[in-house]
Design a protein around this motif. Sequence first.
Motif, short mmCIF file in Angstrom:
data_model
loop_
_atom_site.label_atom_id
_atom_site.label_comp_id
_atom_site.label_asym_id
_atom_site.label_seq_id
_atom_site.Cartn_x
_atom_site.Cartn_y
_atom_site.Cartn_z
N ALA A 328 5.32 1.04 12.43
CA ALA A 328 5.00 0.82 13.88
C ALA A 328 6.38 0.40 14.61
CB ALA A 328 4.02 -0.43 13.91
N ALA A 329 7.18 -0.20 13.63
CA ALA A 329 8.60 -0.80 14.45
C ALA A 329 9.29 0.65 14.63
CB ALA A 329 9.37 -1.47 13.44
N ALA A 330 9.22 1.79 13.84
CA ALA A 330 9.99 3.06 13.91
C ALA A 330 9.18 3.85 15.04
CB ALA A 330 10.13 3.58 12.86
N GLY A 331 8.07 3.35 15.58
CA GLY A 331 7.16 4.48 16.67
C GLY A 331 6.61 5.60 16.04
N VAL A 332 6.24 5.36 14.60
CA VAL A 332 5.42 6.41 13.99
C VAL A 332 3.98 6.63 14.64
CG1 VAL A 332 4.06 6.86 11.73
CG2 VAL A 332 6.59 6.42 11.63
N ASP A 333 3.56 7.68 14.62
CA ASP A 333 2.15 8.02 15.37
C ASP A 333 1.07 7.96 14.37
OD1 ASP A 333 3.00 9.40 18.25
OD2 ASP A 333 4.49 9.95 16.84
N LEU A 334 1.04 8.38 13.49
CA LEU A 334 0.05 8.05 12.15
C LEU A 334 0.59 8.13 10.87
CD1 LEU A 334 -3.02 8.14 11.47
CD2 LEU A 334 -2.69 10.88 11.77
N GLN A 335 0.07 6.88 10.25
CA GLN A 335 0.54 6.87 8.76
C GLN A 335 -0.90 6.97 7.99
OE1 GLN A 335 2.81 2.93 7.45
NE2 GLN A 335 1.12 2.93 5.80
N LEU A 336 -0.72 7.56 6.88
CA LEU A 336 -1.91 7.78 5.84
C LEU A 336 -1.38 6.90 4.60
CD1 LEU A 336 -2.46 11.73 6.26
CD2 LEU A 336 -3.17 9.86 7.53
N SER A 337 -2.39 6.38 4.27
CA SER A 337 -2.30 5.63 3.04
C SER A 337 -3.43 5.72 2.18
CB SER A 337 -1.90 4.09 3.36
OG SER A 337 -0.67 4.08 4.23
N GLY A 338 -3.23 4.93 0.91
CA GLY A 338 -4.44 4.74 0.02
C GLY A 338 -4.14 3.47 -0.75
N HIS A 339 -4.36 3.25 -1.89
CA HIS A 339 -3.84 1.92 -2.66
C HIS A 339 -5.12 0.94 -2.99
CE1 HIS A 339 -1.32 -0.98 -4.54
NE2 HIS A 339 -1.70 -1.61 -3.47
N THR A 340 -5.81 0.64 -1.59
CA THR A 340 -6.78 -0.30 -1.82
C THR A 340 -8.08 0.06 -2.45
OG1 THR A 340 -8.02 0.49 0.12
CG2 THR A 340 -6.07 -0.87 0.54
N HIS A 341 -8.44 1.43 -2.52
CA HIS A 341 -9.84 1.65 -3.10
C HIS A 341 -10.85 1.09 -2.49
CE1 HIS A 341 -7.76 2.51 -7.55
NE2 HIS A 341 -6.97 2.87 -6.42
N GLY A 342 -10.64 0.57 -1.39
CA GLY A 342 -11.74 -0.11 -0.57
C GLY A 342 -12.34 -1.28 -1.19
N TRP A 346 -17.24 -4.52 -5.17
CA TRP A 346 -17.48 -5.63 -4.32
C TRP A 346 -17.79 -6.80 -5.27
CZ3 TRP A 346 -21.44 -8.97 -3.69
CH2 TRP A 346 -21.41 -9.79 -2.13
N PRO A 347 -17.22 -7.89 -4.86
CA PRO A 347 -16.47 -8.23 -3.53
C PRO A 347 -14.99 -8.25 -3.51
CG PRO A 347 -17.42 -10.26 -4.43
CD PRO A 347 -17.71 -9.10 -5.52
N PHE A 348 -14.48 -7.58 -4.57
CA PHE A 348 -13.04 -7.73 -4.77
C PHE A 348 -12.16 -7.27 -3.42
CE2 PHE A 348 -8.85 -6.13 -6.44
CZ PHE A 348 -8.75 -7.10 -7.63
N HIS A 349 -12.64 -6.60 -2.55
CA HIS A 349 -12.27 -6.06 -1.29
C HIS A 349 -11.59 -7.56 -0.46
CE1 HIS A 349 -16.15 -7.33 0.37
NE2 HIS A 349 -15.51 -7.39 1.52
N HIS A 350 -12.27 -8.87 -0.74
CA HIS A 350 -11.63 -10.03 -0.14
C HIS A 350 -10.35 -10.26 -0.86
CE1 HIS A 350 -15.10 -11.11 2.08
NE2 HIS A 350 -15.97 -10.97 1.04
N GLN A 356 -3.11 -6.63 1.88
CA GLN A 356 -2.98 -5.56 2.82
C GLN A 356 -3.50 -5.71 4.17
OE1 GLN A 356 -1.15 -2.90 1.68
NE2 GLN A 356 -1.05 -3.36 -0.15
N PRO A 357 -3.00 -5.05 5.23
CA PRO A 357 -3.48 -5.25 6.56
C PRO A 357 -4.87 -4.49 6.74
CG PRO A 357 -1.79 -3.65 6.39
CD PRO A 357 -1.85 -4.36 5.26
N ALA A 358 -5.23 -3.62 5.97
CA ALA A 358 -6.29 -2.96 6.41
C ALA A 358 -6.89 -2.57 4.81
CB ALA A 358 -5.93 -1.54 6.91
N LEU A 359 -8.32 -2.25 4.76
CA LEU A 359 -9.01 -1.90 3.59
C LEU A 359 -9.57 -0.65 3.77
CD1 LEU A 359 -10.33 -3.40 1.06
CD2 LEU A 359 -12.59 -3.39 2.41
N ALA A 360 -9.72 0.07 4.66
CA ALA A 360 -10.37 1.32 4.69
C ALA A 360 -10.72 1.73 6.20
CB ALA A 360 -11.63 1.55 3.90
N GLY A 361 -10.37 3.00 6.55
CA GLY A 361 -10.77 3.57 7.85
C GLY A 361 -9.39 3.42 8.52
N LEU A 362 -9.81 3.83 9.84
CA LEU A 362 -8.67 3.96 10.92
C LEU A 362 -8.67 2.63 11.54
CD1 LEU A 362 -6.97 6.29 12.09
CD2 LEU A 362 -8.47 6.41 14.01
N SER A 363 -7.12 2.22 11.82
CA SER A 363 -6.94 0.92 12.58
C SER A 363 -5.54 1.04 13.20
CB SER A 363 -6.78 -0.19 11.55
OG SER A 363 -5.62 0.21 10.70
#
Length: 406
Positions: A328-342, A346-350, A356-363
């Motif tokens: 975001a600081a560099a002005g990237v338009d779209l970042q694609l990532s994985g790592h979280t496995h969602g 459950w309920p390991f996502h907590h 991580q700042p996001a668990l799954a999907g678009l943010s």
Amino acid sequence: MTDTSDIRPAEGEAPAPRRSLPHRLLRYLPLVAPVLLWAVPCWVLLYGGQHWPPPVTLAGTALFVLGLAGMPLAMTRGHGRRQQDGAAIIGDTLLGASWVLFTWSVLLGVVLRLALTAAGVGHGQDRARIVTWAVLGVTAVLLAWGYAEARRVPRVRRLDVRLPRLGAGLDGTRVVLITDTHYGPLDRTRWSARVCETVNTLEADLVCHTGDIADGTAERRRAQALPLGTVRATRARVYVTGNHEYYSEAQGWVDLMDELGWEPLRNRHLLLERGGDTLVVAGVDDVTAESSGLAGHRAHLAGALDGADPGLPVLLLAHQPKFVDRAAAAGVDLQLSGHTHGGQIWPFHHLVRLDQPALAGLSRHGARTLLYTSRGTGFWGPPFRVFAPSEITLLVLRSPNRPASS
């Protein structure tokens, strides 16, 4: 011996910051967690007022003690220096099963017992035994379902992503994302081939793999990874390292992906041109790369974008979502990532959300940057996915200036 109890920082030297209580407690988690995972269900199912016959109580207790002793031993032999796949399968399965059993022992052990008490159902022993059978039944169903979910070919998740700086010529560009395939102790060669066949039905312009290809070296997991060489894309197939590559000779994976016809984007970019417009496709090593000690491996966004026209839209591959702050600081338009496995189970996502700042999907992050976080294509460790289905992702890039007929 020097007594350091009265030593003070030198003048002008900042004292070492005190770690918070949660951070200090996390140091002991590897020691405490296995005990809790097995001791809590043991108490809830056997000693919570059920008054089972002594042989049942003794046999059940012996099983829990065997699990408590066997799980760490199997995981150490499977994931330590010995790298014994059979032991890894046993340890990982016990870990997943104990996590599900622990979760529902706590939830049903409290909620169901309160509900039964409020409803006046049975006496203390009756209620305790109902809880025991309910926990065992729910656990068995979730583990069977979770195993099937982990082993199946992922469903395709499709979504349009609007990028304000994307030129009209690039409208409709099809980007397929796979990630976290985690080829490992369970042989998934056939599964790998079927995943690649599914990818090939999506008619992608660009196929991306954002790391964690496998648990094990490229030489050891080569057969499972070879189907990746059959993946088709009209423009390019690109790959970046994940943290698990750095547990298993990362350079070997970079070399194998290159051999299979994928472009390893190690802190560099390529240009995707279509209809007179251009998209910068960049990639960085995982954030754990620098601490791996491998020469030349580090996450270096400035290097990845070096020489790119700052007026062009940027698609960035970075394994971990938390890299999005730099993007975001560099002005990237779209970042694609994985790592979280969602969260995977459950309920390991907590716990994942603590790191991580996001668990799954678009943010959205900052004024311009979008982050898409995949729940992953495979699974790590325990062969279960509970309320966190795997995915193959098709992102269709959209321009604000696209033709009306698109």
